[in-house]
Every structure is written in structure tokens, then in C-alpha cells.
Design an enzyme around this catalytic site. Structure first.
Site, PDB file in Angstrom:
ATOM      1  N   CYS A 123       0.827  -1.209   0.000  1.00 40.41           N
ATOM      2  CA  CYS A 123       0.000   0.000   0.000  1.00 40.41           C
ATOM      3  C   CYS A 123       0.861   1.259   0.000  1.00 40.41           C
ATOM      4  CB  CYS A 123      -0.935  -0.067   1.210  1.00 40.41           C
ATOM      5  SG  CYS A 123      -1.558   1.484   1.827  1.00 40.41           S
TER       6      CYS A 123
ATOM      7  N   CYS B  72       0.263   3.896   2.726  1.00 38.74           N
ATOM      8  CA  CYS B  72       0.734   3.403   4.029  1.00 38.74           C
ATOM      9  C   CYS B  72       2.201   3.751   4.226  1.00 38.74           C
ATOM     10  CB  CYS B  72       0.587   1.883   4.131  1.00 38.74           C
ATOM     11  SG  CYS B  72      -1.120   1.315   4.059  1.00 38.74           S
TER      12      CYS B  72
END
Ligand SMILES: [Zn+2]
Length: 143
Positions: free
Chosen positions: A70, A73
Site C-alpha cells: 500500500c 501506508c
């Protein structure tokens, strides 16, 4: 005294950590003596130790649910870490949604990163998406 937690990556023991000390020297596992890598005052934990922290800590616990694939993230990680050093009265945890899929499903996490604030084993609130350290601060402190 303020304290935070860290899971030993080697033996998975949950260690209680002094946040002031953890910022100047690497904490060492009380059981197997392995050095515990901390990112700021953020501790990586698995499901079992996540529940243990919630049960054993009276104060607020904030958790970043993330995954290695991600992109947001990765951007969020350092900001979350910065906020952890600024809020030593709050326990900061990181949970990998890829390895802890069951927990993530139980908590109904769809989009990541997802930040959830817990107190006394209960969810207080959650926020989806990456935040700046300042936004994390106000997320934690406006409760
Ligand atoms: Zn250990």
C-alpha cells in the site's frame, strides 16, 4: 510512569517499554535478549499481543493498520512515527493486515491505512487514509 509495549520479533514476547529510554537506546527483549526494532515509539504487533495490550493498558491505544503493497501506508508510516514520539502517553501500534487477516476482517477494515483509537478494549473512533503527524495528534487528542 509512562510505558509502551513492543513485541519481540524473535520470540513474540510482549515487552513493556519505557518510552523515554526507547528513544535513546534499542530496547532488549526481557525473555530472549534480542534487540527490538522500534520505529519511533511504534511497535509492530500480531493479533495476540494486540489483544494483550488492549487488556493491560488503561490509556489510549492507537493502531495503524497497513500493508506492504500500500503506497499511502508507506507515506503515512513516518508521520505516524513522528506522532508517536510527541504523544508518549498513548501506545502506538502497527498491525500488518496481510499477516493478521482475521483480525482485520473482525474489525471491518476495508481501506488502508486505517487508524483506530482504542480505550479499555473498545474502539473510540477510526480514520481511513494517510494523515500528517499533526492530523494524528488531533485525531488522538480530540476525544
Ligand atoms: Zn524475545
Amino acid at each position: 510512569m509512562k510505558s509502551t509495549f513492543a513485541e519481540c520479533f524473535q520470540c513474540k514476547t510482549l515487552n513493556k517499554i519505557n518510552p523515554e529510554k526507547a528513544q535513546t537506546s534499542k530496547p532488549v527483549c526481557g525473555k530472549c535478549s534480542a534487540e527490538i526494532p522500534m520505529h519511533g515509539l511504534v511497535a509492530d504487533v500480531g493479533t495476540e499481543n494486540f489483544h494483550k495490550v488492549l487488556r493491560n493498558h488503561d490509556g489510549p491505544v492507537v493502531v495503524d493498520f497497513w500493508a506492504s503493497w500500500c503506497g499511502p501506508c508507506k507515506m503515512y508510516g513516518p508521520e505516524f512515527q513522528k506522532a508517536s514520539v510527541q504523544n508518549t502517553d498513548v501506545v502506538f501500534l502497527k498491525i500488518n493486515t496481510e499477516t493478521e487477516q482475521q483480525l482485520s476482517a473482525q474489525l471491518g477494515i476495508r481501506g488502508i491505512p486505517c487508524t483506530i483509537l482504542f480505550q479499555n478494549t473498545k474502539e473510540i473512533k477510526r480514520q481511513s487514509g494517510a494523515m500528517s503527524a499533526e492530523q494524528v495528534n488531533s485525531f488522538i487528542n480530540s476525544r
